[in-house]
Design a protein around this motif. Structure first.
Motif, PDB file in Angstrom:
ATOM      1  N   LEU A  47     -13.394 -40.997 -20.753  1.00 24.68           N
ATOM      2  CA  LEU A  47     -12.550 -41.811 -20.537  1.00 24.68           C
ATOM      3  C   LEU A  47     -12.317 -41.948 -19.063  1.00 24.68           C
ATOM      4  O   LEU A  47     -12.228 -40.929 -18.337  1.00 24.68           O
ATOM      5  CB  LEU A  47     -11.147 -41.927 -21.496  1.00 24.68           C
ATOM      6  CG  LEU A  47     -11.555 -41.674 -22.813  1.00 24.68           C
ATOM      7  CD1 LEU A  47     -10.330 -41.384 -23.551  1.00 24.68           C
ATOM      8  CD2 LEU A  47     -11.951 -43.211 -23.395  1.00 24.68           C
ATOM      9  N   ARG A  48     -11.593 -43.117 -18.683  1.00 23.23           N
ATOM     10  CA  ARG A  48     -11.036 -43.310 -17.147  1.00 23.23           C
ATOM     11  C   ARG A  48      -9.772 -43.175 -17.428  1.00 23.23           C
ATOM     12  O   ARG A  48      -9.006 -43.933 -18.165  1.00 23.23           O
ATOM     13  CB  ARG A  48     -11.576 -44.363 -16.594  1.00 23.23           C
ATOM     14  CG  ARG A  48     -10.887 -44.747 -15.180  1.00 23.23           C
ATOM     15  CD  ARG A  48     -11.650 -45.822 -14.541  1.00 23.23           C
ATOM     16  NE  ARG A  48     -11.672 -47.082 -15.427  1.00 23.23           N
ATOM     17  CZ  ARG A  48     -10.578 -48.229 -15.018  1.00 23.23           C
ATOM     18  NH1 ARG A  48      -9.698 -47.899 -14.277  1.00 23.23           N
ATOM     19  NH2 ARG A  48     -10.611 -49.036 -15.869  1.00 23.23           N
ATOM     20  N   ILE A  49      -8.977 -42.328 -16.567  1.00 20.34           N
ATOM     21  CA  ILE A  49      -7.373 -42.293 -16.732  1.00 20.34           C
ATOM     22  C   ILE A  49      -6.698 -42.850 -15.375  1.00 20.34           C
ATOM     23  O   ILE A  49      -7.109 -42.750 -14.536  1.00 20.34           O
ATOM     24  CB  ILE A  49      -6.751 -40.824 -16.926  1.00 20.34           C
ATOM     25  CG1 ILE A  49      -7.637 -40.190 -18.022  1.00 20.34           C
ATOM     26  CG2 ILE A  49      -5.449 -40.737 -16.903  1.00 20.34           C
ATOM     27  CD1 ILE A  49      -7.201 -40.873 -19.288  1.00 20.34           C
ATOM     28  N   THR A  50      -5.724 -43.582 -15.557  1.00 18.79           N
ATOM     29  CA  THR A  50      -5.060 -44.210 -14.331  1.00 18.79           C
ATOM     30  C   THR A  50      -3.463 -44.271 -14.574  1.00 18.79           C
ATOM     31  O   THR A  50      -3.091 -43.684 -15.738  1.00 18.79           O
ATOM     32  CB  THR A  50      -5.514 -45.745 -14.291  1.00 18.79           C
ATOM     33  OG1 THR A  50      -4.987 -46.347 -15.542  1.00 18.79           O
ATOM     34  CG2 THR A  50      -7.013 -46.079 -13.985  1.00 18.79           C
ATOM     35  N   PHE A  51      -2.975 -44.453 -13.722  1.00 20.80           N
ATOM     36  CA  PHE A  51      -1.398 -44.324 -13.868  1.00 20.80           C
ATOM     37  C   PHE A  51      -0.659 -45.851 -13.274  1.00 20.80           C
ATOM     38  O   PHE A  51      -1.091 -46.125 -12.127  1.00 20.80           O
ATOM     39  CB  PHE A  51      -0.400 -43.019 -12.980  1.00 20.80           C
ATOM     40  CG  PHE A  51      -1.095 -41.921 -13.403  1.00 20.80           C
ATOM     41  CD1 PHE A  51      -0.903 -41.289 -14.696  1.00 20.80           C
ATOM     42  CD2 PHE A  51      -2.173 -41.045 -12.443  1.00 20.80           C
ATOM     43  CE1 PHE A  51      -1.435 -40.133 -15.022  1.00 20.80           C
ATOM     44  CE2 PHE A  51      -2.476 -39.839 -12.999  1.00 20.80           C
ATOM     45  CZ  PHE A  51      -2.199 -39.330 -14.289  1.00 20.80           C
ATOM     46  N   ASP A  52       0.158 -46.030 -14.114  1.00 21.17           N
ATOM     47  CA  ASP A  52       0.860 -47.414 -13.551  1.00 21.17           C
ATOM     48  C   ASP A  52       0.145 -48.580 -13.223  1.00 21.17           C
ATOM     49  O   ASP A  52       0.285 -49.441 -12.585  1.00 21.17           O
ATOM     50  CB  ASP A  52       1.822 -47.250 -12.289  1.00 21.17           C
ATOM     51  CG  ASP A  52       3.091 -46.430 -12.414  1.00 21.17           C
ATOM     52  OD1 ASP A  52       3.379 -46.070 -13.661  1.00 21.17           O
ATOM     53  OD2 ASP A  52       3.871 -45.931 -11.740  1.00 21.17           O
ATOM     54  N   HIS A  53      -1.132 -48.624 -13.883  1.00 21.13           N
ATOM     55  CA  HIS A  53      -2.049 -49.645 -13.938  1.00 21.13           C
ATOM     56  C   HIS A  53      -1.613 -50.708 -14.942  1.00 21.13           C
ATOM     57  O   HIS A  53      -2.081 -51.869 -14.949  1.00 21.13           O
ATOM     58  CB  HIS A  53      -3.389 -49.528 -13.969  1.00 21.13           C
ATOM     59  CG  HIS A  53      -4.041 -48.811 -12.791  1.00 21.13           C
ATOM     60  ND1 HIS A  53      -5.245 -49.428 -12.152  1.00 21.13           N
ATOM     61  CD2 HIS A  53      -3.538 -48.036 -11.763  1.00 21.13           C
ATOM     62  CE1 HIS A  53      -5.458 -48.664 -11.168  1.00 21.13           C
ATOM     63  NE2 HIS A  53      -4.540 -47.813 -10.939  1.00 21.13           N
ATOM     64  N   ALA A  54      -1.204 -50.448 -15.977  1.00 22.64           N
ATOM     65  CA  ALA A  54      -0.881 -51.471 -17.245  1.00 22.64           C
ATOM     66  C   ALA A  54       0.648 -51.292 -18.012  1.00 22.64           C
ATOM     67  O   ALA A  54       0.513 -50.789 -19.010  1.00 22.64           O
ATOM     68  CB  ALA A  54      -2.086 -51.437 -17.887  1.00 22.64           C
ATOM     69  N   PHE A  55       1.505 -50.717 -17.158  1.00 22.50           N
ATOM     70  CA  PHE A  55       2.849 -50.571 -17.759  1.00 22.50           C
ATOM     71  C   PHE A  55       3.108 -51.223 -19.013  1.00 22.50           C
ATOM     72  O   PHE A  55       3.448 -50.868 -20.070  1.00 22.50           O
ATOM     73  CB  PHE A  55       3.889 -50.295 -16.548  1.00 22.50           C
ATOM     74  CG  PHE A  55       5.197 -49.783 -17.121  1.00 22.50           C
ATOM     75  CD1 PHE A  55       5.311 -48.576 -17.302  1.00 22.50           C
ATOM     76  CD2 PHE A  55       6.135 -50.520 -17.593  1.00 22.50           C
ATOM     77  CE1 PHE A  55       6.496 -47.956 -17.881  1.00 22.50           C
ATOM     78  CE2 PHE A  55       7.245 -49.958 -18.315  1.00 22.50           C
ATOM     79  CZ  PHE A  55       7.611 -48.765 -18.351  1.00 22.50           C
TER      80      PHE A  55
END
Length: 247
Positions: free
Chosen positions: A89-97
């Motif tokens: 998986l790819r982890i992001t922050f604040d990309h789709a709140f």
């Protein structure tokens, strides 16, 4: 039934009574709005909004015990580590709140017939996110959002609100990666609020409210990540040792 003679009623001022005076089930106060200023003060005091179905006013809680996940050192179960090695998986922050909050409100949960994340709550936390205090972590499979969680940063404490997953194991990955990233940036605690056997896999511990409030008071004025978007914060590897940033 709530007794207004024994429970604090909030007014227009964004202040709260001492959480140590909460009722047996953790109720601190009722009433008040969900403004950014009030939410900020609530989390700084160890209090969070949790609506009671059918009650026309907001209710504010500080439970005892409090489930806390210390971030130093990481303490992950074997099943979590296995999921981390195999996830892809790819982890992001604040990309789709907003999408994360919407999914947390939508995905069915065992033993629950509805959700406390009402449209009013979604709007309030959206405003807190735009103010730079509330954040999300997302797990993506290709371009599909398959898991996520959101919460509020208070100095060196991250107060997790809710989590969802659409793919088996994805919630393990997003939570463990968030914990590693918080740890790398100097955070000390992840506040999970209510006891949950699921979170013991990550080193969760039930703390007395007094201990949690004391630790929160020590941490809430620290600056770990600046207020604002975390979109450019790189995710840490939760299965590799991370060097903690100096406080």
């Amino acid at each position: 039934m709530l007794d207004p003679m024994t429970i604090a009623m909030l007014n227009h001022e964004p202040v709260f009574p001492d959480p140590n005076g909460a009722t047996e089930d953790g109720l601190v106060a009722i009433g008040g709005d969900l403004s950014v200023e009030r939410l900020r003060e609530a989390y700084r005091q160890g209090v969070f909004p949790w609506p009671i179905p059918g009650l026309p006013v907001m209710t504010w809680f500080s439970p005892d015990p409090r489930l806390v996940l210390p971030l130093q050192p990481p303490n992950l179960s074997r099943s979590v580590r296995r999921a981390l090695r195999e996830h892809g998986l790819r982890i992001t922050f604040d990309h789709a709140f907003d999408d994360v909050v919407a999914q947390c409100a939508r995905v069915p949960r065992d033993g629950q017939s509805g959700t406390w994340i009402s449209p009013v709550m979604r709007q309030a936390f959206g405003a807190l996110h735009r103010a730079g205090d509330a954040h999300s972590a997302e797990a993506w499979l290709d371009d599909e959002l398959v898991a996520g969680l959101y919460g509020v940063a208070v100095g060196g404490v991250f107060c997790a609100e809710s989590m969802f997953h659409l793919r088996s194991g994805a919630s393990k990955v997003v939570l463990a990666t968030l914990m590693a990233t918080l740890s790398r940036n100097g955070f000390r605690l992840l506040d999970a609020q209510l006891p949950s056997t699921h979170l013991y896999r990550y080193g969760g511990e039930p703390w007395p409210r007094t201990l949690f409030l004391d630790q929160l008071a020590e941490q809430r004025d620290r600056i770990c990540l600046p207020t604002g978007s975390w979109r450019d914060v790189p995710p840490a590897d939760p299965v590799s040792p991370t060097r903690r940033r100096r406080p």
